[in-house]
Scaffold this active site. Structure first.
Site, short mmCIF file in Angstrom:
data_model
loop_
_atom_site.label_atom_id
_atom_site.label_comp_id
_atom_site.label_asym_id
_atom_site.label_seq_id
_atom_site.Cartn_x
_atom_site.Cartn_y
_atom_site.Cartn_z
N LYS A 206 0.84 -1.20 0.00
CA LYS A 206 0.00 0.00 0.00
C LYS A 206 0.88 1.25 0.00
CE LYS A 206 -3.52 2.33 2.75
NZ LYS A 206 -4.41 2.28 3.90
N GLU A 212 10.58 -4.65 4.44
CA GLU A 212 10.67 -6.05 3.99
C GLU A 212 10.35 -6.16 2.50
OE1 GLU A 212 9.04 -4.89 6.61
OE2 GLU A 212 9.10 -6.29 8.31
N GLY A 267 -4.81 -1.80 5.03
CA GLY A 267 -3.97 -2.90 4.55
C GLY A 267 -4.59 -4.26 4.81
N ARG A 268 -5.08 -4.47 6.02
CA ARG A 268 -5.62 -5.80 6.37
C ARG A 268 -7.03 -6.02 5.84
NH1 ARG A 268 -4.47 -2.56 10.48
NH2 ARG A 268 -6.10 -1.77 11.86
N GLU A 353 -4.46 -6.70 14.88
CA GLU A 353 -3.98 -5.38 14.47
C GLU A 353 -5.14 -4.38 14.54
OE1 GLU A 353 -0.47 -4.94 11.57
OE2 GLU A 353 -2.13 -4.17 10.40
N HIS A 384 -4.14 -32.63 17.95
CA HIS A 384 -2.97 -33.38 18.41
C HIS A 384 -1.86 -32.44 18.87
CE1 HIS A 384 -4.64 -37.24 17.19
NE2 HIS A 384 -5.24 -36.53 16.24
N LYS A 512 9.79 -0.70 14.35
CA LYS A 512 10.38 -0.32 13.05
C LYS A 512 11.37 0.82 13.24
CE LYS A 512 6.23 -0.79 10.15
NZ LYS A 512 5.35 -0.03 9.28
O1 F6P Z 1 2.20 -4.33 9.93
C1 F6P Z 1 1.97 -2.99 9.66
C2 F6P Z 1 1.44 -2.76 8.28
O2 F6P Z 1 1.31 -1.39 8.11
C3 F6P Z 1 0.13 -3.46 8.01
O3 F6P Z 1 -0.97 -2.80 8.50
C4 F6P Z 1 0.16 -3.59 6.55
O4 F6P Z 1 -0.78 -4.51 6.09
C5 F6P Z 1 1.59 -4.03 6.34
O5 F6P Z 1 2.31 -3.26 7.28
C6 F6P Z 1 2.14 -3.83 4.96
O6 F6P Z 1 2.08 -2.50 4.56
P1 F6P Z 1 2.25 -2.10 3.05
O7 F6P Z 1 1.14 -2.71 2.27
O8 F6P Z 1 2.20 -0.61 3.03
O9 F6P Z 1 3.58 -2.61 2.57
#
Ligand code: F6P
Length: 547
Positions: A206, A212, A267-268, A353, A384, A512
């Site tokens: 987003k 990452e 995002g979620r 979240e 199990h 972060k």
């Molecule tokens: O974990 C934090 C967060 O902001 C989430 O809410 C989001 O889904 C994820 O990081 C990834 O964010 P982005 O889509 O901006 O890379």
């Protein structure tokens, strides 16, 4: 924002927690023959039995009164009408609009958002059809048969979960991989399996700034170029799913290859947007649309059904009763369907979240329990592993069992066995075994009085452990869409009563921020002050890396 503890219904529920909340489910069933019908709900192809939860009619009445006094329906109208209900970020929350086609229904800042949604949807459809038909080819003229999605959190978990869940709908010959972890192992393992000539990378973020994802995207790009391809070939092999058009162009992805969305999609809650592209590329456009319409059917139900018959409303309120008033810290998500393997991980983000918050929307501190710990595994594997604790441990929790009546993979009597477990576990959790019953059973097995007395406590089950069972005919794109929307709205209902903002996530920020100077230290570029433990660990890592 009113403190919900000051509401009359909150007081009534606190009282009920000491009376009705302590009744044993065995007795509740014995007292009320209509309990199953009374506490089951149905909508959009899903049937939900909550009769094995610790509610009574007085409790559900008080919960409905709480929802009314807390203004849940008003807040729901606010969400659907595009109010900036994500107050800390000043944003509307309109993922529901992504699965709707009604012109004029949703607007943000006075502007109808449907044309923009339909435009991206059209582009996604055209792109999906071109890729899956083989018409759109890679730089060397080969069809793009493999998708590698690079994203994390909401830009990964929803698409992964749905892709896994819809395996029976995968188009033949298509392959999909998801890379999320910044651990180089994740990307390396995937790149080892794919061919650069036939691979399409979806860079899903987003913000297009997430460490990452950007690190993995850059490494994937380097790998692609090292495989003999040129910068010009990137356009044929990389697309971006993002709201940040400037950053996608800086990365080198041209605007034709960017599928956008908007800041009113959390995002979620984004799998319904351009973030769903890897799903569409795997199951085809029609199945993706069916997923959207299943979710939309649940949205309509949530928006229109009276509260007492409203599935997300009742699931949310009953969950809240167990969490806040009966003090149960966890929810176990237990899908009896192997293809829902990733549902617990998806719901961990969706729920934790969203509602893992300790402040109300006005900034005041809460002094009651909010979002639960969510965990789980597909049945029967969980049985199990951790069910021991659920049955006999000292922590009570709410279990959510989910199963389709019909399997996509009928194989001998596998599905009957799976369903037998899906039914037996909630029954066992509810009825339990008293010490007297355990004693008799041991005696029937030929044990001596002494041995039966020694073992009866160990063999007894307290019972009265609450569970919800969700049933569908078959796991299809429609029922899956409805199931996900059910959970989204359940989370909304709970957040609305607790008075928290379910749509921000500042809790992920601090770590972060602290990682930045540490990264510089690990690279030997800087030194910084830390607590003794962190400094000690940094020194230890440095010496281990130095060999
Ligand atoms: O974990 C934090 C967060 O902001 C989430 O809410 C989001 O889904 C994820 O990081 C990834 O964010 P982005 O889509 O901006 O890379």
């Amino acid at each position: 924002m009113t403190d919900p503890t000051k509401l009359d219904a909150w007081g009534a529920l606190s009282q009920l927690a000491r009376t009705d909340g302590q009744k044993h489910l065995r007795d509740l069933f014995a007292e009320d023959e209509g309990r199953f019908e009374r506490f089951s709900y149905e909508a959009a192809g899903l049937f939900l039995d909550a009769s094995k939860t610790r509610v009574t009619p007085a409790v559900t009445d008080a919960l409905l009164a709480l929802a009314e006094q807390a203004g849940v329906e008003k807040k729901r109208r606010g969400m659907f009408s595009g109010e900036a209900i994500n107050g800390t970020e000043g944003r509307a929350v309109l993922h529901v609009a992504l699965r709707d086609n009604r012109t004029g229904k949703y607007s943000v800042d006075g502007e109808d958002i449907l044309p923009g949604i339909l435009d991206v949807r059209e582009r996604m459809k055209a792109f999906t059809d071109a890729v899956t038909s083989g018409e759109r080819k890679g730089a060397t003229g080969k069809p793009l048969t493999t998708v590698v999605n690079i994203g994390i959190g909401g830009s990964d978990l929803g698409p992964v979960m749905v892709t896994e869940a819809l395996r029976p709908y995968h188009l033949e010959g298509r392959e999909v991989h998801y890379v999320s972890n910044v651990d180089g192992t994740h990307l390396s393992e995937v790149l080892r399996q794919v061919d650069p000539e036939t691979t399409l990378f979806c860079i899903a973020s987003k913000t297009f700034t997430t460490q990452e994802t950007m690190t993995n995207a850059q490494s994937a790009r380097d790998w692609f170029l090292k495989s003999g391809r040129s910068e010009a070939d990137i356009a044929k092999h990389f697309v971006a799913l993002s709201t940040n058009h400037q950053a996608t162009s800086e990365f080198g992805i041209d605007s034709d290859n960017v599928f956008g969305f908007w800041d009113w999609v959390g995002g979620r809650y984004s799998l319904w947007s351009a973030i769903g592209l890897p799903i569409a590329l795997t199951v085809g456009w029609d199945a993706f649309e069916d997923l959207l319409s299943g979710a939309h059917a649940m949205d309509r139900h949530f928006e229109e059904a009276p509260a007492a018959e409203n599935l997300p409303m009742m699931m949310g309120l009953i969950g809240l009763w167990h969490r806040t008033f009966l003090d149960m810290p966890a929810v176990a998500c237990l899908p009896y369907d192997q293809s829902l393997l990733r549902l617990p991980a998806y719901l961990q983000q969706a729920d934790m979240e969203s509602n893992g918050k300790g402040r109300r929307t006005d900034g005041s501190k809460v002094d009651y329990e909010t979002g639960p710990i969510v965990f789980g595994e597909p049945g029967t594997n969980g049985q199990h592993a951790f069910y021991q604790l659920i049955h006999q441990g000292t922590t009570e929790m709410l279990c959510e069992f989910i199963a389709p009546a019909v399997s996509h993979n009928p194989l001998g009597d596998h599905h009957e066995k799976l369903l037998a477990n899906f039914l037996a576990q909630p029954e066992a959790l509810m009825v339990g075994v008293t010490e007297e019953e355990a004693f008799s059973q041991l005696k029937e097995q030929g044990e001596s009085d002494e041995e039966a007395n020694r073992l009866k406590g160990h063999k007894a089950f307290p019972g009265n452990r609450p569970s919800i069972s969700i049933l569908m005919q078959k796991l299809t794109p429609e029922t899956l869409g409805a199931l996900i929307a059910l959970y989204e709205h359940k989370i909304f209902v709970q957040g609305a009563v607790w008075g928290v903002n379910s749509y921000d996530q500042f809790g992920v920020e601090l770590g972060k921020v602290l990682a930045k100077p540490i990264l510089a230290e690990l690279k030997g570029e800087a030194d910084a002050d830390h607590d003794r433990s962190t400094s000690g660990l940094i020194a230890r890592i440095r010496s281990l890396r130095a060999g």
